[in-house]
Write a protein that holds these residues in place. Sequence first.
Motif, PDB file in Angstrom:
ATOM      1  N   PHE A 126       0.829  -1.196   0.000  1.00 47.59           N
ATOM      2  CA  PHE A 126       0.000   0.000   0.000  1.00 47.59           C
ATOM      3  C   PHE A 126       0.872   1.258   0.000  1.00 47.59           C
ATOM      4  N   GLU A 127       0.433   2.237  -0.746  1.00 47.62           N
ATOM      5  CA  GLU A 127       1.150   3.500  -0.859  1.00 47.62           C
ATOM      6  C   GLU A 127       0.268   4.626  -0.311  1.00 47.62           C
ATOM      7  N   HIS A 128       0.932   5.718   0.041  1.00 50.90           N
ATOM      8  CA  HIS A 128       0.209   6.881   0.548  1.00 50.90           C
ATOM      9  C   HIS A 128       0.767   8.139  -0.120  1.00 50.90           C
ATOM     10  N   SER A 444       0.173   7.384 -13.973  1.00 54.08           N
ATOM     11  CA  SER A 444       0.073   7.589 -12.529  1.00 54.08           C
ATOM     12  C   SER A 444       1.022   8.683 -12.059  1.00 54.08           C
ATOM     13  N   ARG A 445       2.253   8.676 -12.554  1.00 55.92           N
ATOM     14  CA  ARG A 445       3.233   9.694 -12.148  1.00 55.92           C
ATOM     15  C   ARG A 445       2.794  11.085 -12.592  1.00 55.92           C
ATOM     16  N   ASN A 446       2.276  11.191 -13.816  1.00 51.07           N
ATOM     17  CA  ASN A 446       1.836  12.495 -14.322  1.00 51.07           C
ATOM     18  C   ASN A 446       0.648  13.029 -13.522  1.00 51.07           C
ATOM     19  N   CYS A 447      -0.287  12.141 -13.192  1.00 53.92           N
ATOM     20  CA  CYS A 447      -1.450  12.568 -12.408  1.00 53.92           C
ATOM     21  C   CYS A 447      -1.040  13.013 -11.007  1.00 53.92           C
ATOM     22  N   SER A 448      -0.035  12.346 -10.455  1.00 57.96           N
ATOM     23  CA  SER A 448       0.430  12.711  -9.120  1.00 57.96           C
ATOM     24  C   SER A 448       0.963  14.137  -9.092  1.00 57.96           C
ATOM     25  N   ARG A 449       1.639  14.534 -10.156  1.00 53.56           N
ATOM     26  CA  ARG A 449       2.145  15.909 -10.237  1.00 53.56           C
ATOM     27  C   ARG A 449       1.004  16.910 -10.344  1.00 53.56           C
ATOM     28  N   ASP A 450      -0.165  16.427 -10.765  1.00 50.09           N
ATOM     29  CA  ASP A 450      -1.348  17.275 -10.880  1.00 50.09           C
ATOM     30  C   ASP A 450      -2.290  17.134  -9.677  1.00 50.09           C
ATOM     31  N   ILE A 454      -2.707   7.893  -7.799  1.00 54.88           N
ATOM     32  CA  ILE A 454      -3.211   6.604  -8.268  1.00 54.88           C
ATOM     33  C   ILE A 454      -2.242   5.523  -7.805  1.00 54.88           C
ATOM     34  N   PRO A 455      -2.555   4.760  -6.769  1.00 52.52           N
ATOM     35  CA  PRO A 455      -1.640   3.724  -6.277  1.00 52.52           C
ATOM     36  C   PRO A 455      -1.383   2.647  -7.323  1.00 52.52           C
ATOM     37  N   LYS A 456      -0.205   2.050  -7.265  1.00 58.01           N
ATOM     38  CA  LYS A 456       0.155   1.017  -8.236  1.00 58.01           C
ATOM     39  C   LYS A 456      -0.703  -0.231  -8.081  1.00 58.01           C
ATOM     40  N   THR A 457      -1.317  -0.435  -6.889  1.00 54.87           N
ATOM     41  CA  THR A 457      -2.166  -1.604  -6.680  1.00 54.87           C
ATOM     42  C   THR A 457      -3.450  -1.555  -7.509  1.00 54.87           C
TER      43      THR A 457
END
Length: 495
Positions: A126-128, A444-450, A454-457
């Motif tokens: 799990f990621e946070h 997922s990485r691009n959305c995180s910057r925005d 989105i967790p990889k799971t």
Amino acid sequence: MDSPVKIPYESFIKIDRKSETSIYLQIANQLVNAIQRGYLPLGTKLPGTRTFSEILDVHRNTAVAVYDELSAQGWTQSFPNKGTFVIGKDQDIPVKVKDFEENNLQQYPKITGFSFKTSNILDNPFEHSDCEYVFNDGIPDIRLTQIDQHSRFYSSILKRKSNQKALGHYNHDGSEFFKEHLSRYLNLSRGLPISKNNLLITRSTEMSIYIVSEILLSPGDIVLVGALSYFSVNMIFMKAGVRMIPISIDKDGIIVESVREACQKHRIRMLYLTPHHHYPTTVALSAQRRFELLELANEYGFVILEDDYDYEFHYDKSPILPLASADTNGMVIYIGSFGKSLAPGFRTGFIVAPENIMAEMRKYLGIIDRQGDILMERALGEMIEEGEINRYLKKSLKVYRERRDYLALLLHETLSDFITFEKPSGGLAIWMEWNVPVNLMQLSRNCSRDNLFIPKTLLYQNKGLTAMRIGFGDLDFREMEKSIDIFSKNLKLLI
């Protein structure tokens, strides 16, 4: 003892003059640490405040404050014309815990002096993130729960004198009152003809599966799972040392013919499945296939471990009854969670099984959860008895149905050219597959910057599949709109 000046105080007292913690408290905390570790044995005479201030290069008033603090906490005592000495801690005197900085633990070992087993299998998947918007795989919205009302149930039970005995002893068997009402609830809602003797109360679905695995599985056993399956359960099976064989899934659930072929080639010990809403694709196992799987289990002698994942959440029609409700030969072990729509502290797991194996399960539960939570279980039992569970679930289902429909509408309006999905009949998530190539990890990485996490799971990508699971349960309409806007914008930039 010899002169206190000879003790190398400066070797185990380090002062950080940039710290927000006052210098006298830093010194006092480290002296307490030294006493606890035996660097300053009982009876040790401490230097006078003037000498102590010179040793540590601090003002004498700071040294006086240090000694006052140690005396107030009960670590030292001053005697007229003799000095200040380390004394035994008086356990009857409550001491307020002071802030203790990590850099004050410099003497504690950073690594063990012995070897031990490590396991990559059990690494936390799990990621946070601190992003404002988050996709998950489908969890209830804590904002919908009536925490005040739930708390009143618990508080009322805690105050009753008749329940005081429950606080004075361990009871891993759980509340008989709760098991009685839960067995009736499962009988009415899931068609399970059980009594309280067929129930084991656990903390979670994962604990339930762990107990089942400890009893039924041995290294080298073969377990059938869906080609896409719940990752936490897979981790438990891998830790048990079993061999997992993936079975294909289609729109009607796990493919029975593939199960039969596996049984003809191997000696199968267990089949794990989530028939109500398959994880992660959300499809329901058809009634016909349920009967066929029961026949296969009777023919080949394998255990069916049935996980009722998201059984409480159904919208369009009554759910198909579990396999366990039609099991007459004791081949199914049924596990699930109760109160998933409630606040996290009011949820619990359970196992339904024949009484002979239930006796063995209670032995394992007594080791890993000896204390239990009998008062919480009593509260849940009363919530069932008074109809509170049904009232709350009916209310929350209306909200979740609206959220499911709105997310489906947003996906159709913004992403129908790129993805394919079916609106699920239940559960708290939508499964969608891409019909155009896209790198999900990069997305997922691009959305995180925005500001969308989105967790990889949630991401499923291999040579033959590019798919994702999006939970809608804990997103209101505004959060959905913003999240899908960020998601859509970044997706279109990659395609």
